[in-house]
Structures are given as structure tokens and as C-alpha cells.
Design an enzyme around this catalytic site. Structure first.
Site, mmCIF file in Angstrom:
data_model
loop_
_atom_site.group_PDB
_atom_site.id
_atom_site.type_symbol
_atom_site.label_atom_id
_atom_site.label_comp_id
_atom_site.label_asym_id
_atom_site.label_seq_id
_atom_site.Cartn_x
_atom_site.Cartn_y
_atom_site.Cartn_z
ATOM 1 N N SER B 129 0.822 -1.221 0.000
ATOM 2 C CA SER B 129 0.000 0.000 0.000
ATOM 3 C C SER B 129 0.848 1.258 0.000
ATOM 4 O O SER B 129 1.968 1.276 0.514
ATOM 5 C CB SER B 129 -0.890 0.029 1.242
ATOM 6 O OG SER B 129 -1.772 -1.046 1.240
ATOM 7 N N GLU B 244 -3.719 -18.680 -0.664
ATOM 8 C CA GLU B 244 -3.852 -18.820 0.795
ATOM 9 C C GLU B 244 -5.086 -18.061 1.291
ATOM 10 O O GLU B 244 -5.029 -17.159 2.103
ATOM 11 C CB GLU B 244 -2.597 -18.254 1.481
ATOM 12 C CG GLU B 244 -2.549 -18.412 2.997
ATOM 13 C CD GLU B 244 -2.574 -19.857 3.446
ATOM 14 O OE1 GLU B 244 -3.404 -20.196 4.284
ATOM 15 O OE2 GLU B 244 -1.765 -20.652 2.927
ATOM 16 N N SER B 380 -10.891 -4.122 0.729
ATOM 17 C CA SER B 380 -12.015 -3.796 1.607
ATOM 18 C C SER B 380 -13.264 -4.572 1.200
ATOM 19 O O SER B 380 -13.347 -5.091 0.082
ATOM 20 C CB SER B 380 -12.314 -2.305 1.541
ATOM 21 O OG SER B 380 -12.893 -2.000 0.292
ATOM 22 N N ASN B 381 -14.218 -4.638 2.102
ATOM 23 C CA ASN B 381 -15.457 -5.352 1.775
ATOM 24 C C ASN B 381 -16.171 -4.732 0.572
ATOM 25 O O ASN B 381 -16.878 -5.429 -0.157
ATOM 26 C CB ASN B 381 -16.380 -5.395 2.992
ATOM 27 C CG ASN B 381 -15.888 -6.411 4.026
ATOM 28 O OD1 ASN B 381 -14.799 -6.977 3.870
ATOM 29 N ND2 ASN B 381 -16.677 -6.649 5.046
#
Lengths: 350, 394, 350, 394
Positions: B129, B244, B380-381
Site C-alpha cells: 500500500s 492462501e 475492503s469489503n
């Protein structure tokens, strides 16, 4: 019907808002709220000088306000500025001193700072389960998470009965600490501590004082959520992702709109509760406000963080502190469920 | 249809459970249960215990020193670790960089770095990020300019978790500025001792330090530290994002957290009765338990599919969303259950001397706030919903 | 661990799905479900011929299935087709006859159609509050909203105790009517009606039968919500507003995604409940399923209507009938809250 | 700040209440309370009673035969009507067309139509929506082509509420196909007896008939029936959308519905106790009551602002969303409260002969389904959110 704010109250609001904006900006707030004494004593004195405490008391008792609306506008501004000064204890002490027929003057000038000790570890918010005992003018017990308890001059203590007792802070063992959302609190240890009885049968007075505190907290949350929401809309308009302001994404727009609607609901229920403080509907309206605001404040806090993304998770960005306050207000003076249960008990009465 | 583990899987589960009962240091487990921050020494100690057993890198192929665990074994191991309050394995070297090196690294890189991950000589952190580029990796700006045998790196990374303990960082950097933004990205290994790197802690909402900003000023990195081809970093990043994900739901964490809340609700009182008999609180508990049980089964269904070699499509995003929502709901209940006692700013001193909340629960509010992150990081969701929306009508 | 469906069960599923798709399309369903006898007797016979009821009973009692998974896949297909045939009563009668040690054969062939009469107006879903009385082999009382009661040959009646009684439908006054979401029901008036006692102390058997029914309804809801959701995604992809398919609006996309996630939750909890039917966890898993599916089914119904807009409000468009069924399933065999309360009672047990 | 009505307003409230107690026919009130469909004769009867009192068109200016009520009086009147279970005044003529005629109509149109609305000779219905153009009015396709002194109308309207009782319809029609879609729309009055019009009922989800499709085939409409200027219909439509929104929250309906649910919950039992003492149900009731009280105040704040001549901006959309959500939540509770008894398909016969649900509640499930419409029509809640989103940062 008239929803306009009186000139006096608008002046109070404007003065307070401007003062806090200039003298108590959020970076100053973050500096003082998390390190002992967890507030700014100089500001406490200055706020007293502005007449803040006078606004919390009725005119016929030396104040300049004291209605539900006065309390609501004061705490809304404190919430907007995220002000950690322990005004809540002062408000409750004023209400309890009014009920006891005592002298308000030292409270109104701020010369005396009072904290009210209600909760106990086993009793939670339940006044019927208190175990602090009085015998021969002395109190024994432990009061937990007393807001403003650190640094207070006087402690008004609820003991089993419930009765209300006055303790000089110097006579008790007061272990101060800060709250996770800033501001001072304390554990108060009473061990045959000298105390004078203010109100022997204090259930009604304590419930009333707690209702005033719950109104104040609801208004504080309202101010805080408006400030946090304003930060969100600014952020949505400026922050870009995938080449466009994130505020142009419809899913976020609709969620922001839903927050705006909820905040409007919060404002209305605070107004309704404020209007009912001197009526038989007080308990119902206050519980409606504290319940609804508790739910909405959490939603606003969580959504404001989520829609900001990572930056709102940082200590440096003020939204995080607003979010903490919004959530933690629900832990003071009965949470959203506690007040809902109180309302459930009133359902059959109509 | 059979929802239970096979005899072989049950035997493995028993083995893991027995090992944890014996090998997990009680002081570490107590800290994990109370959600207190672990120090580097404690994490190193636990990694070393696992490594001695050969289970630190259970899912790694045997050729690289792992056990070759499949998704089900990995899941069982993680579930049991959660149940026992074992620390989470720090994933950056073991679960993120290692698969990249195994797939894209040169034999030399594999030989140099993989053993150092296992024995704890290297603690890796992640430089993905950047400020202003949260979930939008394609827009990253940190430049790496070729200068002889070196890249010269300038820029800034952020949200670098546990970077304060790390000695190395793997980064996505921009090696080309023309063309599509995705096409100019490379994957670079950087020694944090290299001159020009500064790591600054970021304090989080609840007061803790677990993430950092990393500043690069004319940092010279040998070109041998490039993984894969230059400008191929986007492929590696996508590989890593798809990798993963069988534990993405965090079922083990949630199960353990729910047990803690239940125990707490039996312990604290509300209106003179145990909180667990308060109908509103009990309703929330029972409802979130049903949600969690459903998600546990969804997770097992995904594992079963992965174990049979099936391709995971929508499942990881669904589990990420539901898993974080459920975990946050349980954190919310843990905070609520404390009533007034949730309010103090947690500190070792307070816990030792004042004991305001029941033991092990002084950080319930702090955990609630800290875990707001789980629906934000790792895509993010909202990003997950965008991904799922693309698949809606296919 | 193995989540694949056995070949036998897949064959049953495929056969049933294809049969219902071809022989029981939704326009036929709408025609028969809302006019007496509120289902299609010819289809009832045909479904029996397909072995539907045999699939609900264990092999050692003449059936070909009878596990939780058999029941779940059968009812999921019935739900997908919105089939109004009163199979639920047959399932419960099979479970109760198993408990009573009776002969299943007439039920499995469909020669006998049975309905189970549990609920009463004052008792709701509460087996302890039943007021239907038995005396001298005769029953007196009123059973309300008996699913499949209209047109049934036999009525299995729960009377105070609770005990389980067998009544020939012709001996009782059965006032049939349709349900708001289609399908037959009836009020059953018993006035010294001859009855034979099947199980004197029937609490355990009735709870077990109701748990099987609750599993079946949860699976039926799962099938119905998958069908309704498929209609929604089709509609979002084709219907245009403001010049683009409404499925391109992000706010709707995210809400559709949330529904997809909830439906996945519903599928998982149905699988879990189905796996637990013959274990001590039956009650807990069934209540988790019925609670969760009840909540999700309502959310799916409301959102599917809302996102379609007006067209989903019409009788003509099939989504409306799916939405009704999804909501009304929550009124059968204990609603979402009723099962949540049952779970709350189990919390302390772990 | 004063949330109570002024003495004058309270006197008016008392007057309305007394009038309703005396003049509202009990048979009609009983039908409204039970949410049964009213026939045309019953609605005409109630309109005539109101008209005789001069209150049918209370908000109309006195010059047109109204009382000149302001927003507060209108609100009081509507609130009391809800409380008394009076039928809702059919709005199409009185509240929608009339303000349009008063603002845009010619004196001749005003003189011709307004008296006929009052005395019930005309029952107007609305021709706005078209198939395929729900909330997107600009895309409407019904054509009106000028032919001498007439327009020739071809096309189809839908969602025409109570059209089965109407003798006239006001329509938005397309009179120009070039230019911006909004600019070619006109507002036309049509006699439903004109040849070429067919009205077909649409059956709704719960089985009732209250909306219709209207088909126009070469329908000749005199040009004198044009309201305002040709191609000015969009302005009128916007005027109408902005008009009469002080009751948009439906507070009166919700208050009355909540009282009914409370009474029902005292009457029905669950587990041997009145449902109102069931904690989960009571929690839902108390929570929705708090929401409703908040919205009631928001609504009063808006009325106060409107009465002072303030411009309403975001309030109507906010109240539309919250108002419909709350009303639907109350409908949901009314349905839930019945338990098994909610299931029967309601009919007069069933109610008379079988009495399955408590009296007056046989249609609770039907009302719940029918009222899913309120968050869709009149600009769906999604459209309202879009409107509000535009104002977020201003």
C-alpha cells in the site's frame, strides 16, 4: 409549535462553538485527553468563565438556563468539539444538588468540580443492586468508572438504598485513569470514609439526574456524529480511487445518505427528549433518545471508519477519536439495550 | 454428504491438540487470550517451537522443508491454534513471500531466503500500500530506476504491519511509467538496513502500534533482488491475492472469540442476573452463533472443494465479507458485555492494579476498535462486493 | 469430510427438478394454488408415483431415503418450483407414524394423504398450551391453520398432554381454505370426534416431527430464494432505466451481492441441520436453520421486490408469489424469533 | 423551541376530532381499521360528508372553495383522520390535479373542473407511469399528435391507482420527439369515455385490485384539454412532485398502525403470556416506536419550516425513505404477531365464518405485502437516495 432556537440559546451556542473551535481544536484535545489529568484544567476554568455551568441551572436558582434545550445545545457543542472536560459530572451534581435543596453557587462558578459515583462492578447500571454501605456517617464500598472522578473536589456517591452521599474527594482513595475515548475517570475506594447524607431516599433524584445525563450524552453524540459525518462527506468529495472521487460511487453515496437520515432521526429524538425533561414523559423520551442515539452513533462510527478506509483507523486522523467517543457513549448511563428494556417495561402503559 | 473429518483428519487434529497442550507456553497463551500485544521475542519463541516440530511451514511442499499440508490440514491446524490461544503465525514471510519465491523466484533466491524465513533470521514485512492508493494497487507511485546493477528506489509505503520487527521488506515498485499502469510494476526484495530507508510507526485508533510507514530515499537495491521479470509484478501481486485464502473467513478466531463472550456473559451480571439470561443480549449471542455456524460450513464447503482441486471463484470474497462482519459482531458483543467497565484506556498498569473489567477482558473495547480494520485491509469489503458483482450474472 | 451429493440423491433431485419444471410450471402453479382444492390432486398422485414420499422414509421401513439430506433435497426442489402440494403434512405423518411404530405403506404410496394438526388459536406454536381435550376416545377442540388439512384423509391431532391422536378426516368438521401464498389449509373442529390414540405421551415425537418439518421448510425456502434471486439477476441484467441496465448501478449491485452471500449462509445452515437430524444436536441445528433462514428469506423477499420495482408487486409476475412464500414460511412451525428463543434457552448448555 | 400546538391549533384539532366522532360512519371506519378495500360508493359517501362540512379541500385557497389551511392544519386534519380510521381522501383530483389547475390552468378550466372535483361528479386518476419507465418519467413514450383541434393519443399508461372508479385521467404525453426528452412532454386532461381507451385491472401481490393499465388507441382529445403550454408538461410534473409533500412520511398511518399492533400484542398470547411481554417482540415494538417518534418530530420540524415559508430541500426525500421503512416495519410486526393465524388468504367469507385471526386483523399479512409498494411508488427509495446524494456536499 416552534422549532426555532431562542436568541439567548443561539448566542450561547455560537459563543461556545466559536470558543471551542478556536481554543480547543482537535489536536489540542488529543494531546490533553489521553494524558493525566486527561483534560485541560485551564480550559475547565475558562468554560466556567463563559457561563457554561450557569447554562445548566435554572434562573430561580442562580443559573441562566437549566431546561432540556439548554443542556442539549451545550452538550451538542461539546460533542462537536469532542471536548473531554468532565462537564457531565457537573450537570449531574447540579441536578442532585437541586433535588437536595443545596447551594449551587460553587458548582456554577466551577470553583467546585463534582463527580457522581453511581456504577459498581457487580451492579452495572442497576441502582437496586448497589452494595456500597453506609454506617454511622461513613461509606464503605467501591464505585467503578466514575466519570470525571480523577481531580474532582466532591464526590456524590450513590449507596445501597439507594441513598445519596456527599464525600470530600480527599477523604476517599481515588485512582484516576483515562478513558479509551479520552477524558478522566476513576475508581473510588471507600473504606469507612466520612460522608454526609444529602438525600436518604434518593431513587427518584438519582433516576432524574441520570436521565439528564442521558439527555446530555445523546446531545453530545449528536454533535459528534454531525462533525464526523461532515469529515466523511469532505473525504468522499476529495479522495480519489480508480481515478475518480470515491463519493461518486453510488454504493457509498447511498450509505452516506442513510447516515444523513439517521442523524436527522437522532436530532429529532434529542429535541423530543429535551422538550420532555420537566414532564411526566421524561423517562420514556430520554430512554427513546438514548436507545436510538446509541444505535445510530455506533452505525455512524462504524460506517464513517469503513467508508474512509485505513486512514480513519489512525490515531492521527481525528475521525478515529470521534468514532471512539460515538461508540463509548453507549457505555455511559445505560446502553442502547438497557434503555430499550426500560421502554419495554413501559409498553403496556401505552 | 459427510460434514465430519475423516479418521485420518481426526487423528491429525488430535495430534495438533496434544502438541499445543504440551508445547504452547502458558504465558503466551494468556496474552493472546487477553488480546494483549505480543513482543517480537514472544513471537520468535513461538515460531521456533513450531519450527522445531516442523509445523511452522506446514503447507509448504516437503521439498522446501514443509509438510505439504492440504487445505483441510491447514484449516485444522489453524482452528486448533485459535482454540488454544496460540499466536497467529506472522504471515509475511511464511505465507506470502514464500509461495512467491517458490513460484517466481530463482533457485538462488529460494536457497538464500527460504531457510532464513524458517529459522527466524529474516522477519519480512510487506510494502504494497501507498498513501492515496488503498485498494487501488495499480496506481502505486514508488519508483525503482535501474542504475547499473542496482535499482534506485524512491517513494513511500504504508500500512506495513509489524514492520518495526522486520529486517526485510518485499515491495511492489514502479519500474516503468508509460503504458498501462498495471504493466510497469515489479516485485522487489529490500534489506531494511540499506541506507535511505526510514520506518515510522503509525499509531492506531485504539492506541497500539502495529503498522508503519516506510520511506525510501535513493535506496540502492541489487537487481538480483528482483523476483520474476521486470514489470511482471502485477502478475505476482495477483497470484498472492489469490493465494492462501482458505482461512480468509477467520472462523477459528470467531469461534474462540464467541466462546470467550459466552463465558464472560455467564460471569457478569445485569439487573442481578447473569448477562447470558438477559433476553436482548442472549438473542444477539444466539443469532451470531447461528451465523457463525453457517459460515463455518460455508468455509468447510470451500475447503472440501479446494482439497478436491476445484477452483475457488466467489467463495473467498463471500467469506471475507461475512467473516469480517461476524467477527466484528462478536467483538461488539464482547465490548457491550462489559457495560461501564469497557471504558478505561487499557494499560498493563490498570490491569495489574485496578482490575476494572473481569480478568482477560480489559481490552475488549480496544479489540473492537482495532478490528474495524479487518473489513478494510486485504481488499475492503466494498472491493470484494465489486468483485462479486462482476460474477453475478455469469 | 465430503460435501458432494451422492449419486442416488442427485438422481432424485434431477428427476424431481425436471419433472416440476416440465409438469408444474409457475403459471400452472398459480392457477391451482389459489382456487379450491388449492393444489393439483393429479400432480399429488404423480409425485407419489415418482417415489417422492418413499424418499422421505428410511430404507428399513419401506422407504428409499429418510435422512436429513433426503428431506432437504426434496423440499429444496419443491421450493424452487414453488410447489403447493401438501407434502409437509405427509413428511410429518411419516415421522410420527415411525415414532408410533405404525404402517408407513399407505403414506408412502400416497394412497393416504395425512395432515398434522398442531396449532391452536390461543396456543400458537406452544405444545404446552394446547386445550384440545381427549375423553373416552373422543377429541374436542379446534385446531387452527392445519397445513394440507383440506382434502386430507387422515388427521394426526396433537391434544393437551401433549398426546397424539388419529382422526379420520370424515369424522371431523374440516373447513378448508387457501393460504395467502397458495396451497391448502383448514380449520379442524372436533366435537367429541372419535379418535384413536397413537402416542399417549407424544412431546418428544411431536418435537421431532416438528423439527423435521422445520428442516423441510428451511430447505424449501432455500430453493425458493435461489429461484427468486435468479429472477432478480436476470432482471437486473436486462431491465434498463436512465439508459442503462439497472444492474450496472453499484448500489443495486452491492445489495444483490449481499443477498447472494445471505443465500450461501442459508444453504450452509440447511446442510448443517440436515446432517444433525439423527444426532443429539438436532434441536439446536434445526432452530439455527429455521431462525437464520426465516430472517434471510424475509430479506430476500423484500429486497427482490424492492429491486425489481413495481412489476414484482403484480400477481402476474412470478416473483410476487415467491416473495409471499418466502415470508410466510416463517409463520409455519415456529418463526424466526420463536426458534431464536429456543436457542437462547440452550446457550448456557454450550 | 416549543413542540406543542398553539392554542389555536389545539382548538382546531379538537374541532376535527369532534367532527370525526360525529360524522364518520362507523361501518366505514371499521372497514378502514381492518384494512379492507373500500368500494367507490363508500369513498363517495365520505367525500360528500367532508364536502358538506367544507373540509374535503381544506388546503385549497378560499377563492376556489377551500379553507386555506396551512401545512400545520392540513397535518392536524390528516393525523386525526388516521386516528379515527377515516378513509384517506382520494388524492388525484383534490391534491394533485387541483393545484396544477390553480397554477397552470386557464380560468375556464378552473371553472369547469374544480367544482366537479369537489362535488364528486369527477373522479380523476393519474396517467404518469408507463411500462418500462418506472421512476424515469423523461423516457415516456405515449404520443399525442396534433390533428386540428384535437390531439390524437396513442400509447399505454400503467400503475393507474383506482382507475376503475374514475371517469377522467390526467396524463403526461409526448408531444415532441426531438430535443431533450424532458422538453417534449405535455400535460393533458382526458375523458375516459372517449373512444379508444381501455382500462385493464392489474392484480397485486396480495390479490387485490387497486391499480390498472390504460391503453390509448387513436384517442381524440380536444386541444382545450391541454393544461399549460404544449411541451411544458415536465415543469408541471416537477411542480406536482414538489407539491403536497408535508404528509409524505405517513406519520398518521404509522401511529395508528402501531396502536393497532400494540393492542393486538396485548390480546394474543405466546407461550402462555401476552405477546407484548415476549422480550423479542416487545423489543421490536419499543424500538420501532422510538423510530416513529423521532420521525414524527422530523415531520413537525419540516411542517414548521414550511409554515414559516421556508423552502423544503432534503426533508421530503428523507421522510419518504424513513417513513416507508418505519411503516413497513410496523406492518411486519402486525403480520408476525399473528403467528400461524397470518397464513389464510383473506376473504369476507373467511372473516365472517371462520374468524381465524383476532377481529380486524385477518388482513395483516395482505397489508404487509401490499405496502411493499410504498417504498417503490412516488419515486422509489433508491431514487430518493440519488436525489439526496446530489445534495450531500452542498
Amino acid at each position: 409549535m416552534d422549532f426555532s432556537i431562542s436568541d439567548d440559546r443561539r448566542m450561547l451556542t455560537d459563543t461556545l462553538r466559536r470558543y471551542l473551535f478556536e481554543q480547543y481544536p482537535v489536536d489540542h484535545r488529543t494531546r490533553v485527553a489521553y494524558a493525566a489529568p486527561f483534560h485541560d484544567p485551564a480550559q475547565w476554568a475558562a468554560l466556567a468563565g463563559l457561563g457554561l455551568f450557569h447554562a445548566l441551572a435554572p434562573e430561580d436558582r442562580g443559573g441562566i438556563g437549566g431546561t432540556g434545550f439548554d443542556v442539549a445545545v451545550v452538550f451538542e457543542e461539546l460533542g462537536r468539539a469532542l471536548c473531554p472536560e468532565p462537564v457531565l459530572g457537573q450537570l449531574m451534581a447540579i441536578r442532585l444538588t437541586l433535588a437536595a435543596g443545596g447551594d449551587l453557587e460553587p458548582l456554577l462558578t466551577g470553583e467546585t468540580r463534582a463527580a457522581v459515583a453511581l456504577d459498581e462492578a457487580e451492579a452495572g447500571w442497576d441502582l437496586d443492586a448497589l452494595t456500597t454501605r453506609a454506617a454511622d456517617g461513613r461509606l464503605t464500598g467501591r464505585k467503578t468508572v466514575v466519570y470525571g472522578g480523577a481531580g474532582a473536589d466532591r464526590l456524590l456517591v450513590a449507596a445501597a438504598g439507594p441513598g445519596l452521599w456527599d464525600v470530600a474527594a480527599g477523604d476517599a482513595e481515588v485512582a484516576g485513569y483515562g478513558m479509551i475515548d479520552g477524558g478522566p475517570a476513576a475508581e473510588v475506594f471507600l473504606d469507612a470514609t466520612p460522608a454526609s447524607c444529602l438525600i436518604p431516599e434518593a431513587r427518584a433524584a438519582l433516576e432524574e439526574a441520570r436521565d439528564w445525563a442521558a439527555l446530555a450524552l445523546s446531545a453530545e453524540a449528536l454533535g459528534a456524529m454531525e462533525a464526523a459525518f461532515a469529515m466523511l462527506t469532505d473525504y468522499l468529495a476529495t479522495r480519489k480511487q480508480f481515478g475518480q472521487p470515491i463519493g461518486t460511487f453510488q454504493a457509498l453515496q447511498h450509505r452516506a445518505v442513510d447516515l444523513a437520515i439517521e442523524i436527522e432521526q437522532a436530532r429529532s429524538i434529542v429535541i423530543l427528549a429535551a422538550s420532555a425533561m420537566d414532564t411526566p414523559e421524561r423517562a420514556k423520551r430520554v430512554s427513546q433518545a438514548k436507545h436510538l442515539v446509541g444505535r445510530i452513533a455506533r452505525q455512524v462510527a462504524e460506517e464513517v471508519i469503513q467508508m474512509h478506509g485505513g486512514i480513519a483507523m489512525t490515531w492521527e486522523y481525528p475521525v478515529s477519536h470521534y468514532a471512539k467517543r460515538l461508540v463509548m457513549i453507549d457505555h455511559q448511563m445505560g446502553d442502547s439495550d438497557w434503555h430499550l428494556e426500560r421502554l419495554m417495561g413501559m409498553l403496556e402503559a401505552g | 454428504m459427510d460434514l465430519t473429518y475423516s479418521p485420518k483428519e481426526r487423528a491429525f487434529q488430535a495430534e495438533v491438540r496434544a502438541f499445543l497442550a504440551e508445547a504452547l507456553p502458558p504465558d503466551i497463551a494468556a496474552k493472546v487470550a487477553a488480546r494483549r500485544e505480543l513482543g517480537k521475542a514472544e513471537m520468535d519463541r513461538w515460531h521456533a517451537i513450531l519450527n522445531a516440530k516442523g509445523w511452522l511451514a506446514g503447507p509448504w511442499p516437503k521439498a522446501f522443508g514443509g509438510q505439504g499440508w492440504g487445505p483441510v490440514e491447514s484449516h485444522i491446524f489453524e482452528e486448533e491454534c485459535c482454540r488454544a490461544n496460540a499466536p497467529r503465525i506472522v504471515p509475511f514471510g511464511l505465507k506470502m513471500l514464500a509461495p512467491v519465491l517458490m513460484t517466481y523466484g530463482t533457485p538462488a533466491q529460494q536457497a538464500e531466503y527460504l531457510p532464513r524465513i524458517l529459522d527466524g533470521r529474516d522477519w519480512w514485512c510487506q510494502g504494497y500500500s501507498e498513501p492515496g492508493a488503498g485498494s487501488d494497487l495499480a496506481s502505486l507511485k514508488t519508483r525503482a530506476v535501474r542504475d547499473g546493477d542496482h535499482y534506485v528506489v524512491n517513494g513511500q509505503k504504508t500500512w506495513t504491519t509489524l514492520g518495526q520487527h522486520a529486517n526485510r521488506i518485499f515491495c511492489l515498485v514502479r519500474t516503468r511509467t508509460d503504458g498501462k499502469p498495471q504493466e510497469g510494476i515489479s516485485f522487489l526484495l529490500v534489506d531494511l538496513d540499506t541506507p535511505g530507508i526510514e520506518m515510522r510507526p503509525i499509531r492506531l485508533i485504539e492506541g497500539g502500534y502495529e503498522v508503519n510507514e516506510v520511506f525510501f530515499t535513493d535506496v540502492r537495491v541489487p537487481v538480483t533482488n528482483l523476483v520474476g521479470q521486470e514489470n511482471e509484478g502485477w502478475t505476482i501481486a495477483k497470484f498472492l491475492l489469490g493465494h492462501e485464502r482458505t482461512n480468509i473467513a477467520g472462523v477459528g478466531f470467531s469461534l474462540q472469540a464467541l466462546e470467550q463472550v459466552k463465558a464472560l456473559a455467564c460471569r457478569v451480571t445485569r439487573g442481578g442476573k447473569p448477562l447470558i439470561r438477559n433476553p436482548l443480549f442472549a438473542a444477539r449471542l444466539a443469532a451470531v452463533e447461528a451465523e457463525l455456524e453457517a459460515m463455518r460450513i460455508t468455509n468447510l464447503r470451500m475447503l472440501d472443494r479446494a482439497a478436491r482441486g476445484g477452483r475457488l471463484t466467489t467463495e473467498p470474497s463471500m467469506l471475507k465479507i461475512k467473516g469480517t462482519v461476524i467477527r466484528q459482531a462478536i467483538n461488539d458483543l464482547a465490548r457491550r458485555a462489559l457495560g461501564p467497565a469497557a471504558a478505561p484506556f487499557p494499560s498493563e498498569d490498570l490491569e495489574a492494579n485496578l482490575q476494572i473489567a473481569p480478568e482477560g477482558h480489559a481490552r475488549n473495547a480496544a479489540s473492537y476498535f482495532n478490528n474495524r480494520k479487518i473489513s478494510i485491509y486485504g481488499g475492503s469489503n466494498e472491493i470484494q462486493r465489486n468483485i462479486l458483482a462482476k460474477g453475478l450474472n455469469s
